[in-house]
Scaffold this active site. Structure first.
Site, mmCIF file in Angstrom:
data_model
loop_
_atom_site.group_PDB
_atom_site.id
_atom_site.type_symbol
_atom_site.label_atom_id
_atom_site.label_comp_id
_atom_site.label_asym_id
_atom_site.label_seq_id
_atom_site.Cartn_x
_atom_site.Cartn_y
_atom_site.Cartn_z
ATOM 1 N N SER A 146 60.750 43.996 14.928
ATOM 2 C CA SER A 146 62.043 43.899 14.245
ATOM 3 C C SER A 146 62.907 45.075 14.646
ATOM 4 C CB SER A 146 61.847 43.902 12.728
ATOM 5 O OG SER A 146 63.079 44.054 12.044
ATOM 6 N N TYR A 159 59.370 48.710 4.854
ATOM 7 C CA TYR A 159 59.223 47.631 5.840
ATOM 8 C C TYR A 159 59.502 48.148 7.249
ATOM 9 C CZ TYR A 159 60.562 43.438 8.482
ATOM 10 O OH TYR A 159 60.677 42.463 9.441
#
Length: 253
Positions: A146, A159
């Site tokens: 990501s 995250y």
């Protein structure tokens, strides 16, 4: 084996209900993939995902396999049984959780679970699959990372830090496997419109599972090592990565 355009005959998906993974499987089945293994926690959603892929094309065989990222002690046996059935041309490591930043900051055990799923579980499964691909002498390992891992943001640093670890691990694994016949590709999407992001404020350059799937297919054909989705994020993140921290803190991120 993959054809000249990188399309695999067999695909193993770790995270079998992932919308990005299923969009990728649909694209690959349309080209050449005929055997798919969907690994994930047993659920009606996993069964439905398998059924939807079987309906795409006659002759496609789709298996479901119980797999839990949070149980690395079971990974070697579970994944070993899949590879024992025959060569796997492509492994797509697609499991992960977003977590809830505010809740996870206040509940450290919840934060640990995010890290264990996104990083520890991926290290375990990634190394096992990489070893199996190396033993068979060919194959691709595609890792869904990501852009959040490029630089930790206040809004999602738990995250983001887990994805940063995953990204660094996958890059190093790719270097370790260079010249072995095994191809490792790291995919860095931005904000993707999925169930996981439903209800969140949409970020600029938001994309879709189908767009990520197309980028993965193109990356396989090019034998890319890193894929950004959309491609403009490469430039955006290069700029953000080098901003001084006092400036970065003030950005509405």
């Amino acid at each position: 084996m993959k054809d000249a355009f990188g399309a695999p005959q067999s695909l193993l998906v770790l995270g079998g209900t992932s919308e990005i993974a299923l969009a990728t499987a649909r694209r690959l089945i349309a080209r050449r993939t005929r055997t798919v293994w969907l690994a994930g926690r047993p659920s009606p959603a996993l069964d439905a995902a398998a059924a939807s892929l079987r309906e795409l094309r006659a002759g496609v065989v789709v298996h479901t396999v119980p797999f839990d990222a949070l149980d690395p002690a079971s990974h070697e046996e579970t994944l070993g049984k899949i590879f024992a059935e025959g060569d796997i041309d492509m492994v797509l490591l697609a499991f992960g959780v977003l977590g809830d930043q505010a809740h996870d900051e206040a509940t450290p055990l919840a934060a640990v679970q995010v890290a264990q799923t996104n990083y520890t579980g991926a290290v375990s499964a990634g190394l096992i699959c990489a070893g199996a691909l190396q033993d068979q002498g060919h194959g691709s390992l595609v890792v869904l990372s990501s852009v959040a891992g490029e630089r930790a943001r206040r809004a999602n640093f738990i995250y983001g830090s887990s994805k940063a670890g995953l990204d660094a691990f996958a890059q190093g694994l790719g270097d370790a496997l260079h010249g072995t016949g095994v191809h490792v590709m790291v995919v860095r999407p931005g904000f993707v419109r999925t169930r996981m992001t439903a209800g969140l404020a949409e970020a600029p350059l938001a994309t879709t599972p189908e767009a990520v799937a197309y980028a993965i297919e193109l990356g396989l054909w090019r034998r890319s090592e890193t894929v950004w989705v959309p491609g403009a994020l490469r430039v955006v993140m290069a700029a953000l990565r080098h901003l001084p921290r006092p400036v970065f803190r003030r950005l509405p991120l």
